[in-house]
Design a protein around this motif. Structure first.
Motif, PDB file in Angstrom:
ATOM      1  N   SER A  19       0.815  -1.219   0.000  1.00 21.26           N
ATOM      2  CA  SER A  19       0.000   0.000   0.000  1.00 21.26           C
ATOM      3  C   SER A  19       0.847   1.267   0.000  1.00 21.26           C
ATOM      4  O   SER A  19       0.436   2.295  -0.534  1.00 21.26           O
ATOM      5  N   ASP A  20       2.080   1.209   0.588  1.00 20.16           N
ATOM      6  CA  ASP A  20       2.919   2.396   0.700  1.00 20.16           C
ATOM      7  C   ASP A  20       4.388   2.009   0.601  1.00 20.16           C
ATOM      8  O   ASP A  20       4.778   0.897   0.989  1.00 20.16           O
ATOM      9  N   HIS A  22       8.147   3.776   1.772  1.00 22.38           N
ATOM     10  CA  HIS A  22       8.793   4.851   2.533  1.00 22.38           C
ATOM     11  C   HIS A  22      10.257   4.955   2.134  1.00 22.38           C
ATOM     12  O   HIS A  22      10.979   3.947   2.128  1.00 22.38           O
ATOM     13  N   ARG A  32       4.794  -1.089   3.149  1.00 21.11           N
ATOM     14  CA  ARG A  32       3.669  -1.454   4.007  1.00 21.11           C
ATOM     15  C   ARG A  32       2.801  -2.474   3.268  1.00 21.11           C
ATOM     16  O   ARG A  32       2.273  -2.195   2.185  1.00 21.11           O
ATOM     17  N   PHE A  84       1.004   6.782  -8.120  1.00 18.37           N
ATOM     18  CA  PHE A  84       1.291   6.906  -6.702  1.00 18.37           C
ATOM     19  C   PHE A  84       0.926   8.303  -6.230  1.00 18.37           C
ATOM     20  O   PHE A  84       1.144   9.285  -6.951  1.00 18.37           O
ATOM     21  N   SER A  87       3.817  12.054  -0.742  1.00 21.47           N
ATOM     22  CA  SER A  87       4.012  13.065   0.299  1.00 21.47           C
ATOM     23  C   SER A  87       5.510  13.212   0.518  1.00 21.47           C
ATOM     24  O   SER A  87       6.203  12.253   0.891  1.00 21.47           O
ATOM     25  N   VAL A  98       7.008   9.481   1.190  1.00 23.04           N
ATOM     26  CA  VAL A  98       6.092   8.349   1.314  1.00 23.04           C
ATOM     27  C   VAL A  98       5.220   8.320   0.064  1.00 23.04           C
ATOM     28  O   VAL A  98       4.619   9.334  -0.299  1.00 23.04           O
ATOM     29  N   MET A  99       5.183   7.161  -0.592  1.00 21.67           N
ATOM     30  CA  MET A  99       4.416   7.021  -1.824  1.00 21.67           C
ATOM     31  C   MET A  99       3.300   6.009  -1.613  1.00 21.67           C
ATOM     32  O   MET A  99       3.559   4.845  -1.266  1.00 21.67           O
ATOM     33  N   ARG A 100       2.076   6.446  -1.783  1.00 19.28           N
ATOM     34  CA  ARG A 100       0.893   5.581  -1.643  1.00 19.28           C
ATOM     35  C   ARG A 100       0.519   4.998  -3.010  1.00 19.28           C
ATOM     36  O   ARG A 100       0.364   5.725  -3.988  1.00 19.28           O
ATOM     37  N   GLY A 136      -5.389   6.675   5.369  1.00 21.51           N
ATOM     38  CA  GLY A 136      -5.040   5.313   4.980  1.00 21.51           C
ATOM     39  C   GLY A 136      -6.109   4.283   5.245  1.00 21.51           C
ATOM     40  O   GLY A 136      -5.827   3.079   5.270  1.00 21.51           O
ATOM     41  N   GLU A 166      -5.609  11.618  -7.945  1.00 24.37           N
ATOM     42  CA  GLU A 166      -5.221  10.238  -7.633  1.00 24.37           C
ATOM     43  C   GLU A 166      -5.717   9.293  -8.726  1.00 24.37           C
ATOM     44  O   GLU A 166      -4.991   8.939  -9.627  1.00 24.37           O
TER      45      GLU A 166
END
Length: 355
Positions: A19-20, A22, A32, A84, A87, A98-100, A136, A166
């Motif tokens: 999901s993420d 870092h 994550r 992605f 942030s 941090v890339m979601r 999240g 997004e």
């Protein structure tokens, strides 16, 4: 770090359905997965590595990386697959990122295990629909699913205002215009004012961040538009309190009346693990605006709302977070321990035994 290495890391993350990702100096990348943060076996990152990643992200967004930047939100896309939400920030003088991961396709309500009543909520001709929950926990995904449902079923003009964009929508029955704050518009508030001159039926605002944006969303709802947005609140009661609390004390009485008139529904989300620990699914509180709930908002009796939500389960397909947790426990999908982790109730187990 070079662009090939960065994209390989992101492609692996996308393929593994994390999901993420870092990126922080003196640590290897973290991923994550299933809610857990996992340390990769890659080499630790240097300040030059995170600066390189930040610069490439800014480059794709047609911007330079300012020397004095402190934090910045953006998006990043791989050439063949994968988007992605990013942030970027400074920590201890260095750049962190941090890339979601944004799923490639927008799931429908059934795919995402969301309540079917959402298909009724999006039929509202006008008003305000809010999707809430901690960071999240699926707000953006749920909101995208609702917008896409409208897109597939109805011939509307839909305008989204996001920071950053997004999910990418393709116009189907509806025409969809997507505007990104910082690139296509200066901010949420000016974009909302412009949207009202763009023949909208539906307006989606990525997040209600300040008083001006909240007031503009309420005004758009009052003038015959269906407005969707998100808030970082836990449930219907805290959502209404948050909205009213943004206004000066001498305006709050009028805001309560306005909200009672235009609020269509609140959808509050938390993600939980199933018993296998391999999957996450949403637990959802659904509040719909009935005459009883409108009266609670007008009169300030917000502590009565959860009780009315639970009583409206059969007739209006509303549900409290505890009702949904109990239903999942009874079906053997989640454990009582996991249910207690996300419930705000001190007597969840007693409720389960009495239903």
């Amino acid at each position: 770090m070079d662009i090939k290495t960065l994209n390989q890391i992101l492609e692996i993350a996308f393929a593994k359905r994390v999901s993420d990702i870092h990126f922080e100096v003196d640590n290897p990348p973290f991923f994550r997965a299933h809610g857990q943060l996992l340390r990769s076996k890659l080499p630790p990152l240097s300040p030059a590595d995170t600066e390189f990643i930040a610069a490439r992200i800014m480059e794709q967004n047609k911007r330079d990386l300012p020397e004095d930047f402190k934090e910045f939100d953006a998006s990043y896309a791989l050439e063949n697959s994968g988007r992605f939400r990013v942030s970027m920030f400074r920590q201890r003088g260095n750049i962190g990122i941090v890339m979601r991961v944004i799923p490639p396709e927008i799931g429908n309500f059934q795919d995402l295990k969301l309540p079917a009543v959402l298909s009724e909520i999006v039929k509202a001709p006008n008003g305000l629909v809010l999707v809430t929950g901690p960071t999240g926990n699926g707000k953006s995904t749920t909101l995208a699913s609702m917008i896409n449902h409208i897109n597939e079923k109805y011939g509307y003009n839909i305008i989204t205002i996001e920071d950053p964009i997004e999910f990418l929508f393709q116009s189907k029955k509806s025409c969809i215009i997507q505007r990104e704050v910082g690139i296509d518009t200066e901010g949420f508030n000016p974009a909302l004012k412009a949207a009202l001159r763009m023949d909208p039926d539906v307006i989606m605002v990525g997040e209600m961040r300040d008083l001006e944006t909240i007031d503009a969303c309420i005004k758009a709802s009052e003038t015959g538009h269906l407005v969707f947005s998100t808030l970082h609140t836990q449930n219907a009661t805290s959502t209404i309190n948050r909205l009213i609390g943004h206004f000066p004390p001498d305006a709050q009485e009028i805001v309560r009346q306005r909200l009672a008139d235009i609020l269509v529904a609140t959808i509050s989300l938390r993600l939980v693990e199933d018993k296998s620990g391999e999957n996450v699914l949403p637990v959802v509180e659904i509040m719909r605006s009935t005459t009883t709930i409108q009266a609670c908002i007008r009169e300030g009796n917000l502590d009565e709302i959860e009780n009315h939500i639970e009583k409206g389960n059969a007739q209006y397909q509303m549900q409290s977070m505890d009702q949904h947790l109990i239903a999942l426990c009874k079906k053997g999908i989640i454990s009582m321990k996991e249910a207690k982790r996300v419930s705000n109730s001190m007597d969840l187990e007693r409720k389960l035994n009495f239903t």
